[in-house]
Write an enzyme that holds these catalytic residues in place. Structure first.
Site, short mmCIF file in Angstrom:
data_model
loop_
_atom_site.label_atom_id
_atom_site.label_comp_id
_atom_site.label_asym_id
_atom_site.label_seq_id
_atom_site.Cartn_x
_atom_site.Cartn_y
_atom_site.Cartn_z
N ASP A 32 0.82 -1.20 0.00
CA ASP A 32 0.00 0.00 0.00
C ASP A 32 0.86 1.26 0.00
O ASP A 32 2.10 1.20 0.00
CB ASP A 32 -1.00 0.00 1.16
CG ASP A 32 -0.33 0.02 2.53
OD1 ASP A 32 0.80 0.55 2.63
OD2 ASP A 32 -0.94 -0.48 3.49
N LYS A 54 -4.07 3.51 -1.08
CA LYS A 54 -5.24 4.37 -0.92
C LYS A 54 -4.80 5.75 -0.49
O LYS A 54 -3.96 5.91 0.38
CB LYS A 54 -6.18 3.80 0.17
CG LYS A 54 -6.65 2.38 -0.09
CD LYS A 54 -7.41 1.87 1.12
CE LYS A 54 -7.77 0.39 0.98
NZ LYS A 54 -8.42 -0.14 2.17
N MET A 169 -4.40 9.50 10.65
CA MET A 169 -5.16 9.74 9.42
C MET A 169 -6.24 10.80 9.61
O MET A 169 -7.38 10.62 9.20
CB MET A 169 -5.81 8.43 8.94
CG MET A 169 -4.86 7.25 8.81
SD MET A 169 -5.71 5.66 8.64
CE MET A 169 -6.47 5.51 10.26
#
Length: 505
Positions: A32, A54, A169
Site C-alpha cells: 500500500d 489508498k 489519518m
C-alpha cells in the site's frame, strides 16, 4: 500462505527481521501507499508486485477487492506478502484481510510491525509516555467510518484524559477533532503537534497548542499522511528533536557511482539526513576482448605479483577465475598489491589478504609502495579497467619489471538519467553532487551536458573523492568544495558532513 506484514512507517529500516525475511521469499507482494517503496527491492526479482494503495478520495483498489485479491493469490498456491505501513492490526484493516482468508479456510500469518502511532511521534522527538507527563496513551482514528450515524469515539472521556492522544489519518478532520476535544473540556493550551510524512526524509512537524494547532497546520499546508499528537509530552520535542536536526537534513544529494556501488555512499549520506538520488553514470561490464585475461589466468605461475587498482577489478578477476574452473588456490604463489582499503576489503571478502596497500590511494602511491618490494626481472600481472592511467605500468617498467596489463572490466557510459534525478536537475533542486572517479565526472558531463553540469555545480556543493577526480572536475570548470584526505567512501561522507556542519556555524 499469506503473510500480513507490518512494514513500519516511512523509514525502511523499521521493518522487523521477520518481516524482511518473509518479504525475501515472496512470490507475490501486495503493498500500500504507506509502505516504503525501498522495501520492494527486498523481494525476489521474479516476484509479482501489486500496488493497492489508498489516498483520500483515490483508491487503487477498494478494500473488498484487496481481500479478494489475497484470496485468489493464496488459492493459486502462491506465497503472498501483504505489505502494510505501520502495524497491520493498528488502524491497518489487517483484521478484515485476515478474516477474509480465515472465512474461506486459507492459512495466514501476522507479522506485527512498528506502529506509526509510536514511531512517528518518536521521530519528531515526542515520547508518547513520559514519567510525570503521560502515564496513558490512546490511539484514535482521525476519520471514522463516514456511514456511522453517530461517533463511537468518547470525546468527553478523551478530553478529560491526562495522557497522550494520538490521532491517525486525521488531516481532513483536524479542526473538527480539536474542536470536539475543546468542547469536552480539554485545556486549550495543551501542547499539540502535527507530523506530516513521519519517519521519512520529507517529514515536517508543526507544533502549537490545542486551540491553534489546526490553524497552524493549515497555514503550513500540511497534507496526508499526518498524525496529530495532543498532550504534555509534546513539550519535550524542543529538547528531543533528532531526526530533523541531522547535518544533511533537507539536502538533496546526487550519487553518480554504479548502481551496484551507489548504496554504500547513499546509506552514509542518508544516515546524515540527506535525500539521495542515485544517478549512475557508469556501468561495469566485461572488456571488449577477454582473451588476454583468460591467457593470464592459465599462466598464473609465471607471475610474482598480482596488482589490483579497484574493487571492481577484484570482483571481475575472481569471477572469471571461477568461471575458468579455478579458485583462490591458483593464486597461492603470488604476492598481491591493492591500491587502497576498499580494494583490500574486496580481496578479504574473497579470503585474500593484500601484501601491499599504500598509505595514500593513488597509482603514484601504489608505485612508491611497490618499488622496494619488486626486483628487476619480476613479472607483474596488472588487473585493471580497460581504460586507465598509465602511471603505474610505466613506472614499473622503469624499475625493470615485466608488466602484463590485462583489462578485466570496462566502465561503460550510462545513457539514461533516472526520472527522479532528471526532475531534480530540471528544477535545479540539487544541493550536493558527488563524484568518486574521473569516469563519473566525464560521463556525468556527457549525460547532462557541460552547460547544465556547470549550472548545477554553481548552485550545489561538489564533492570529489580525491585529487585525481578533483583535477578532472577542473577540466569542466568545476572546483570541488569537498575533497577528503583519505580517498575512501567513508572519508568522503565524513568530509561532506563536516563541510555542511561548518556552513551552519
Amino acid at each position: 500462505m499469506v503473510y500480513l506484514v507490518g512494514a513500519g512507517p516511512g523509514d525502511p529500516g523499521l521493518i522487523t527481521v521477520k518481516g524482511r525475511e518473509v518479504l525475501r521469499r515472496a512470490q507475490v507482494v501486495v503493498y500500500d501507499q504507506l509502505a516504503s517503496p525501498e522495501l520492494l527491492q527486498e523481494a525476489p526479482a521474479d516476484a509479482e508486485i501489486i500496488y493497492v494503495g489508498k489516498k483520500a478520495g483515490a483508491h487503487a483498489l477498494p478494500q473488498e477487492g484487496i481481500n479478494q485479491l489475497l484470496v485468489d493469490k493464496a488459492r493459486a498456491g502462491l506465497r503472498v506478502v501483504r505489505l502494510k505501513g505501520g502495524d497491520p492490526f493498528v488502524f491497518g484493516r489487517g483484521g478484515e484481510e485476515a478474516l477474509a482468508l480465515a472465512n474461506v479456510g486459507l492459512p495466514f500469518e501476522i507479522v506485527p510491525g512498528v506502529t506509526a502511532a509510536v514511531a512517528v511521534p518518536a521521530y519528531a522527538g515526542i515520547p508518547v509516555t513520559h514519567r510525570g507527563l503521560a502515564s496513558l496513551v490512546t490511539f484514535i482514528t482521525g476519520h471514522e467510518d463516514p456511514t456511522k450515524e453517530a461517533s463511537a469515539i468518547p470525546w468527553d472521556v478523551l478530553a478529560q484524559t491526562q495522557g497522550t492522544l494520538v490521532f491517525l489519518m486525521g488531516v481532513k478532520n483536524l479542526a473538527d477533532n480539536c474542536r470536539r476535544l475543546l468542547a469536552g473540556g480539554r485545556v486549550p493550551t495543551t501542547p499539540a503537534a502535527v507530523i506530516e510524512k513521519g519517519a521519512t526524509l520529507q517529514q515536517r512537524t508543526v507544533t502549537g497548542v490545542l486551540e491553534n494547532i489546526a490553524a497552524r497546520a493549515q497555514a503550513a499546508a500540511i497534507k496526508p499522511p499526518a498524525i496529530l499528537v495532543v498532550g504534555e509530552a509534546v513539550s519535550l520535542r524542543e529538547s528531543l528533536t533528532w531526526w530533523e536536526t541531522r547535518p544533511l537534513w533537507g539536502k538533496t544529494a546526487v550519487v553518480t557511482r554504479t548502481r551496484e556501488q551507489a548504496s554504500a555512499l547513499s546509506a552514509l549520506l542518508t544516515a546524515a539526513g540527506a535525500r539521495c538520488l542515485e544517478a549512475p553514470t557508469i556501468e561495469i561490464g566485461p572488456p571488449d576482448d577477454g582473451a588476454p585475461l583468460d591467457q593470464a589466468l592459465e599462466n598464473l605461475p609465471r607471475y610474482q605479483w598480482l596488482v589490483f587498482t579497484s574493487a571492481n577489478g577484484v570482483t571481475a578477476f575472481l569471477t572469471r577465475l571461477g568461471e575458468r574452473g579455478k579458485d583462490v588456490r591458483a593464486l597461492g604463489g603470488l604476492k598481491i598489491a591493492a591500491i587502497g582499503p576498499a580494494t583490500a576489503q574486496a580481496l578479504e571478502a574473497r579470503g585474500l589478504k593484500a601484501d601491499v596497500v599504500p598509505a595514500q590511494f593513488k597509482a603514484e602511491d601504489l608505485l612508491a609502495a611497490l618499488s622496494p618490494q619488486v626486483s628487476p626481472g619480476d613479472k607483474v600481472l596488472l588487473a585493471r579497467a580497460q581504460i586507465a592511467r598509465e602511471v603505474l605500468p610505466q613506472g614499473l617498467v622503469r624499475l625493470g619489471v615485466e608488466v602484463d596489463v590485462v583489462p578485466v572490466y570496462q566502465a561503460r557510459q550510462v545513457t539514461e538519467i533516472p526520472p527522479a534525478a532528471q526532475a531534480a536537475f530540471e528544477q535545479g533542486k540539487v544541493d550536493l553532487l558527488t563524484f568518486t572517479s574521473s569516469a563519473t565526472v566525464h560521463n556525468f558531463a556527457l549525460l547532462v551536458g557541460k552547460d547544465r553540469f556547470q549550472t548545477l555545480a554553481q548552485n550545489a556543493v561538489v564533492a570529489a573523492i580525491g585529487p585525481i577526480t578533483g583535477a578532472t572536475l577542473q577540466e569542466y570548470g568545476v572546483t570541488p568544495q569537498v575533497q577528503p584526505e583519505d580517498f575512501t567512501i567513508s572519508a568522503l561522507s565524513r568530509a561532506i558532513v563536516e563541510y555542511f556542519m561548518s556552513q551552519q556555524c
